[in-house]
Design a protein around this motif. Structure first.
Motif, PDB file in Angstrom:
ATOM      1  N   LYS A 298       0.813  -1.212   0.000  1.00 44.20           N
ATOM      2  CA  LYS A 298       0.000   0.000   0.000  1.00 44.20           C
ATOM      3  C   LYS A 298       0.848   1.264   0.000  1.00 44.20           C
ATOM      4  CE  LYS A 298      -3.650   2.337   2.604  1.00 44.20           C
ATOM      5  NZ  LYS A 298      -4.505   2.300   3.817  1.00 44.20           N
ATOM      6  N   TYR A 299       1.961   1.249   0.761  1.00 39.56           N
ATOM      7  CA  TYR A 299       2.774   2.460   0.869  1.00 39.56           C
ATOM      8  C   TYR A 299       3.443   2.831  -0.453  1.00 39.56           C
ATOM      9  CZ  TYR A 299       6.767  -0.745   1.464  1.00 39.56           C
ATOM     10  OH  TYR A 299       7.708  -1.727   1.281  1.00 39.56           O
ATOM     11  N   LEU A 300       3.599   1.855  -1.374  1.00 40.61           N
ATOM     12  CA  LEU A 300       4.102   2.164  -2.709  1.00 40.61           C
ATOM     13  C   LEU A 300       2.968   2.585  -3.638  1.00 40.61           C
ATOM     14  CD1 LEU A 300       6.820  -0.554  -3.473  1.00 40.61           C
ATOM     15  CD2 LEU A 300       7.143   1.807  -2.763  1.00 40.61           C
ATOM     16  N   LYS A 301       1.813   1.932  -3.514  1.00 39.81           N
ATOM     17  CA  LYS A 301       0.673   2.275  -4.378  1.00 39.81           C
ATOM     18  C   LYS A 301       0.228   3.716  -4.166  1.00 39.81           C
ATOM     19  CE  LYS A 301      -1.945  -1.214  -3.116  1.00 39.81           C
ATOM     20  NZ  LYS A 301      -3.111  -2.127  -3.057  1.00 39.81           N
ATOM     21  N   GLU A 302       0.339   4.191  -2.918  1.00 41.87           N
ATOM     22  CA  GLU A 302      -0.090   5.566  -2.630  1.00 41.87           C
ATOM     23  C   GLU A 302       0.791   6.602  -3.309  1.00 41.87           C
ATOM     24  OE1 GLU A 302       0.081   5.597   1.581  1.00 41.87           O
ATOM     25  OE2 GLU A 302      -1.932   4.759   1.862  1.00 41.87           O
ATOM     26  N   LEU A 303       2.022   6.219  -3.679  1.00 42.03           N
ATOM     27  CA  LEU A 303       2.952   7.174  -4.297  1.00 42.03           C
ATOM     28  C   LEU A 303       2.791   7.271  -5.811  1.00 42.03           C
ATOM     29  CD1 LEU A 303       6.184   6.248  -2.294  1.00 42.03           C
ATOM     30  CD2 LEU A 303       4.684   8.210  -1.928  1.00 42.03           C
ATOM     31  N   ILE A 304       2.090   6.309  -6.406  1.00 41.52           N
ATOM     32  CA  ILE A 304       1.914   6.295  -7.863  1.00 41.52           C
ATOM     33  C   ILE A 304       0.485   6.698  -8.196  1.00 41.52           C
ATOM     34  CG2 ILE A 304       2.011   4.865  -9.931  1.00 41.52           C
ATOM     35  CD1 ILE A 304       4.725   5.449  -8.660  1.00 41.52           C
ATOM     36  N   VAL A 305       0.339   7.864  -8.818  1.00 41.42           N
ATOM     37  CA  VAL A 305      -0.989   8.414  -9.115  1.00 41.42           C
ATOM     38  C   VAL A 305      -1.167   8.506 -10.634  1.00 41.42           C
ATOM     39  CG1 VAL A 305      -2.550  10.356  -8.788  1.00 41.42           C
ATOM     40  CG2 VAL A 305      -0.891   9.756  -6.995  1.00 41.42           C
ATOM     41  N   PRO A 306      -2.128   7.770 -11.222  1.00 46.16           N
ATOM     42  CA  PRO A 306      -2.370   7.872 -12.672  1.00 46.16           C
ATOM     43  C   PRO A 306      -2.704   9.303 -13.068  1.00 46.16           C
ATOM     44  CG  PRO A 306      -3.494   5.955 -11.765  1.00 46.16           C
ATOM     45  CD  PRO A 306      -2.975   6.738 -10.588  1.00 46.16           C
ATOM     46  N   TYR A 307      -2.218   9.690 -14.236  1.00 50.71           N
ATOM     47  CA  TYR A 307      -2.434  11.061 -14.732  1.00 50.71           C
ATOM     48  C   TYR A 307      -3.888  11.244 -15.138  1.00 50.71           C
ATOM     49  CZ  TYR A 307      -2.085  15.121 -17.836  1.00 50.71           C
ATOM     50  OH  TYR A 307      -2.264  16.332 -18.447  1.00 50.71           O
ATOM     51  N   ALA A 308      -4.541  12.273 -14.559  1.00 48.62           N
ATOM     52  CA  ALA A 308      -5.946  12.566 -14.881  1.00 48.62           C
ATOM     53  C   ALA A 308      -6.089  14.075 -15.038  1.00 48.62           C
ATOM     54  CB  ALA A 308      -6.866  12.049 -13.786  1.00 48.62           C
ATOM     55  N   PRO A 309      -5.994  14.592 -16.272  1.00 51.16           N
ATOM     56  CA  PRO A 309      -6.088  16.048 -16.488  1.00 51.16           C
ATOM     57  C   PRO A 309      -7.472  16.585 -16.128  1.00 51.16           C
ATOM     58  CG  PRO A 309      -6.160  14.886 -18.579  1.00 51.16           C
ATOM     59  CD  PRO A 309      -5.849  13.853 -17.534  1.00 51.16           C
ATOM     60  N   ILE A 310      -7.516  17.882 -15.793  1.00 53.26           N
ATOM     61  CA  ILE A 310      -8.779  18.518 -15.409  1.00 53.26           C
ATOM     62  C   ILE A 310      -9.746  18.549 -16.581  1.00 53.26           C
ATOM     63  CG2 ILE A 310      -9.821  20.642 -14.545  1.00 53.26           C
ATOM     64  CD1 ILE A 310      -7.215  21.241 -13.108  1.00 53.26           C
ATOM     65  N   ARG A 311      -9.209  18.841 -17.757  1.00 55.64           N
ATOM     66  CA  ARG A 311     -10.074  18.849 -18.947  1.00 55.64           C
ATOM     67  C   ARG A 311      -9.666  17.716 -19.881  1.00 55.64           C
ATOM     68  NH1 ARG A 311      -6.434  23.075 -20.489  1.00 55.64           N
ATOM     69  NH2 ARG A 311      -5.286  22.951 -21.890  1.00 55.64           N
ATOM     70  N   THR A 312     -10.495  17.414 -20.841  1.00 55.69           N
ATOM     71  CA  THR A 312     -10.244  16.303 -21.750  1.00 55.69           C
ATOM     72  C   THR A 312      -9.051  16.586 -22.654  1.00 55.69           C
ATOM     73  OG1 THR A 312     -12.600  15.765 -21.757  1.00 55.69           O
ATOM     74  CG2 THR A 312     -11.253  14.821 -23.515  1.00 55.69           C
ATOM     75  N   LEU A 313      -8.055  15.714 -22.588  1.00 56.11           N
ATOM     76  CA  LEU A 313      -6.866  15.822 -23.418  1.00 56.11           C
ATOM     77  C   LEU A 313      -6.541  14.464 -24.008  1.00 56.11           C
ATOM     78  CD1 LEU A 313      -4.596  17.934 -21.005  1.00 56.11           C
ATOM     79  CD2 LEU A 313      -5.862  18.784 -22.990  1.00 56.11           C
ATOM     80  N   ARG A 314      -5.808  14.467 -25.129  1.00 55.22           N
ATOM     81  CA  ARG A 314      -5.420  13.199 -25.737  1.00 55.22           C
ATOM     82  C   ARG A 314      -4.514  12.375 -24.823  1.00 55.22           C
ATOM     83  NH1 ARG A 314      -3.054  14.973 -31.458  1.00 55.22           N
ATOM     84  NH2 ARG A 314      -2.309  16.663 -30.115  1.00 55.22           N
ATOM     85  N   SER A 315      -3.760  13.061 -23.968  1.00 59.60           N
ATOM     86  CA  SER A 315      -2.800  12.369 -23.118  1.00 59.60           C
ATOM     87  C   SER A 315      -3.446  11.564 -21.995  1.00 59.60           C
ATOM     88  CB  SER A 315      -1.831  13.382 -22.499  1.00 59.60           C
ATOM     89  OG  SER A 315      -2.533  14.352 -21.749  1.00 59.60           O
ATOM     90  N   GLU A 316      -4.749  11.772 -21.741  1.00 59.55           N
ATOM     91  CA  GLU A 316      -5.372  11.089 -20.604  1.00 59.55           C
ATOM     92  C   GLU A 316      -5.506   9.582 -20.830  1.00 59.55           C
ATOM     93  OE1 GLU A 316      -9.439  12.136 -19.803  1.00 59.55           O
ATOM     94  OE2 GLU A 316      -9.824  12.564 -21.921  1.00 59.55           O
ATOM     95  N   ASN A 317      -5.427   9.134 -22.090  1.00 64.11           N
ATOM     96  CA  ASN A 317      -5.562   7.709 -22.398  1.00 64.11           C
ATOM     97  C   ASN A 317      -4.223   7.066 -22.768  1.00 64.11           C
ATOM     98  OD1 ASN A 317      -8.419   7.658 -22.038  1.00 64.11           O
ATOM     99  ND2 ASN A 317      -8.658   8.626 -24.060  1.00 64.11           N
ATOM    100  N   GLU A 318      -3.127   7.713 -22.422  1.00 62.90           N
ATOM    101  CA  GLU A 318      -1.812   7.198 -22.793  1.00 62.90           C
ATOM    102  C   GLU A 318      -1.107   6.452 -21.658  1.00 62.90           C
ATOM    103  OE1 GLU A 318       0.492  10.368 -24.402  1.00 62.90           O
ATOM    104  OE2 GLU A 318      -0.756  10.577 -26.209  1.00 62.90           O
ATOM    105  N   GLY A 319      -1.812   6.233 -20.556  1.00 67.06           N
ATOM    106  CA  GLY A 319      -1.241   5.451 -19.459  1.00 67.06           C
ATOM    107  C   GLY A 319      -0.140   6.162 -18.700  1.00 67.06           C
ATOM    108  N   LEU A 320      -0.186   7.492 -18.636  1.00 67.42           N
ATOM    109  CA  LEU A 320       0.839   8.254 -17.926  1.00 67.42           C
ATOM    110  C   LEU A 320       0.535   8.287 -16.433  1.00 67.42           C
ATOM    111  CD1 LEU A 320       1.058  11.285 -20.398  1.00 67.42           C
ATOM    112  CD2 LEU A 320       2.628   9.343 -20.257  1.00 67.42           C
ATOM    113  N   ILE A 321       1.527   8.661 -15.634  1.00 62.68           N
ATOM    114  CA  ILE A 321       1.312   8.876 -14.212  1.00 62.68           C
ATOM    115  C   ILE A 321       1.788  10.274 -13.842  1.00 62.68           C
ATOM    116  CG2 ILE A 321       1.456   6.447 -13.586  1.00 62.68           C
ATOM    117  CD1 ILE A 321       4.287   6.807 -12.731  1.00 62.68           C
ATOM    118  N   THR A 322       1.223  10.790 -12.772  1.00 62.40           N
ATOM    119  CA  THR A 322       1.505  12.164 -12.360  1.00 62.40           C
ATOM    120  C   THR A 322       2.925  12.283 -11.811  1.00 62.40           C
ATOM    121  OG1 THR A 322      -0.822  12.478 -11.793  1.00 62.40           O
ATOM    122  CG2 THR A 322       0.749  14.064 -10.894  1.00 62.40           C
TER     123      THR A 322
END
Length: 377
Positions: A298-322
């Protein structure tokens, strides 16, 4: 860094079974199965052809088993509750526990030392009442700080169980040496020394074994040491990594019987080995993949946050992380798991970021990093 004396050997079966029942809800046939697993065990000592009489074991859980560490962690669950009560962060791996806190260089030590002292005292009392003993000889204190602040910091001391814990320059935690500035110099020194000893030993019998047998020995005795904890070596000084690379080069020459001044790159490619620096990248990316797919703590999962832009962008479906932005120091901040993991992950091809199968991801990742490592060849 807290450590116990013979923790696995002195666990009281009655206390363990009661804790499994009341704290974890294990009851009826499941509890009876665990009870039968623990009780009526015997041990004997054999020296040559002579054997001692069987001795019935009234305490302890079997070491070397999968269930042993799990049962110990359940037995010692109150230690974590004590740390939380004193507002201390902690991590536990079997009988090794680390209590820690982030502090400012000036002003916070007095409050922290009081809480640490009270926390350690309560943990020691709890262990005494639960048939355990906190080992004060192996309990250590260390304060991590940037290089430019180490000399400015006053010597930290902590009263503990009639002794004074002094701020150590280096501690060993789960087999890895951590120095005050996290340079990993002492860890690299220890690994290099151990690996060269194994290489010399294998070299004594190299003329009597095949290349495949030699490779197997090197992977078991040398490469395993190079890979242990290598995620901590991300972005350390080049000269530090170069020392481990020389170890790997020597091992590769031992297998293929190449001379000292022969080019090593074709040899490494022939063995399909990643250089030391890229092996740390490979390990970090595996941790990120597991964190994203609920296969990491859990302590590692909490550090990895999938990228979720505020508005719709092409990059939101590219599997990026914040990628965290609150990094104030390049030397240390860039090595944080969340920062380093995001940097490496976002540079991967999209088909790897979208992969769902761990075996296929590992295979594709190895191929991708191998091409990066030897792209100029």
């Amino acid at each position: 860094m807290l450590d116990l004396s013979a923790a696995f050997d002195v666990i009281d079966h009655k206390i363990l079974l009661e804790r499994l029942n009341y704290s974890f809800g294990v009851s009826d046939s499941a509890l009876s199965w665990i009870e039968s697993y623990l009780k009526d065990r015997t041990q004997r000592i054999a020296i040559g052809t002579k054997q001692s009489n069987d001795l019935r074991l009234q305490y302890g859980v079997p070491q070397g088993s999968v269930l042993g560490p799990k049962l110990y962690c359940m037995y010692s669950k109150p230690v974590g509750e004590i740390c939380r009560r004193h507002k201390m962060l902690y991590h536990s791996y079997a009988d090794d526990t680390q209590a820690y806190q982030v502090i400012k260089p000036e002003g916070d030590w007095d409050d922290l030392s009081d809480r640490l002292k009270a926390c350690l005292s309560e943990i020691s009392d709890w262990m005494t009442s639960n048939m355990l003993k906190l080992n004060q000889d192996k309990t250590e204190l260390i304060v991590f700080a940037p290089k430019h602040r180490v000399k400015q910091l006053s010597k930290y001391e902590l009263p503990f169980d009639g002794t004074i814990l002094s701020d150590a320059n280096c501690v060993r935690n789960l087999g890895v040496f951590f120095d005050k500035t996290l340079s990993m110099e002492q860890q690299v020194t220890a690994v290099s020394k151990s690996c060269y000893h194994q290489i010399r030993t294998i070299g004594n019998i190299r003329s009597y074994i095949t290349e495949n047998a030699c490779k197997t020995l090197v992977c078991s005795l040398v490469t395993s040491r190079l890979d242990y904890g290598n995620a901590l070596l991300y972005n350390v000084n080049f000269s530090t990594i170069a020392r481990l690379q020389r170890v790997q080069n020597t091992a590769a020459r031992l297998i293929t019987r190449k001379r000292k001044f022969d080019s090593i790159t074709p040899v490494m490619m022939q063995l399909h080995w990643l250089p030391v620096q890229y092996r740390s990248h490979f390990k970090l990316l595996l941790y990120v993949f597991k964190a994203l797919h609920n296969k990491a703590p859990k302590y590692l999962k909490e550090l990895i946050v999938p990228y979720a832009p505020i508005r719709t962008l092409r990059s939101e479906n590219e599997g990026l992380i914040t990628k965290p932005r609150d990094v104030r120091t390049k030397t240390y901040g860039e090595r944080r798991f969340d920062r380093a993991g995001a940097t490496l992950w976002n540079d991967l091809p999209i088909h790897l970021r979208k992969e769902q199968s761990l075996p296929r991801f590992k295979k594709g990742l190895k191929t991708h990093i191998f091409r990066l490592a030897y792209c100029d060849v």
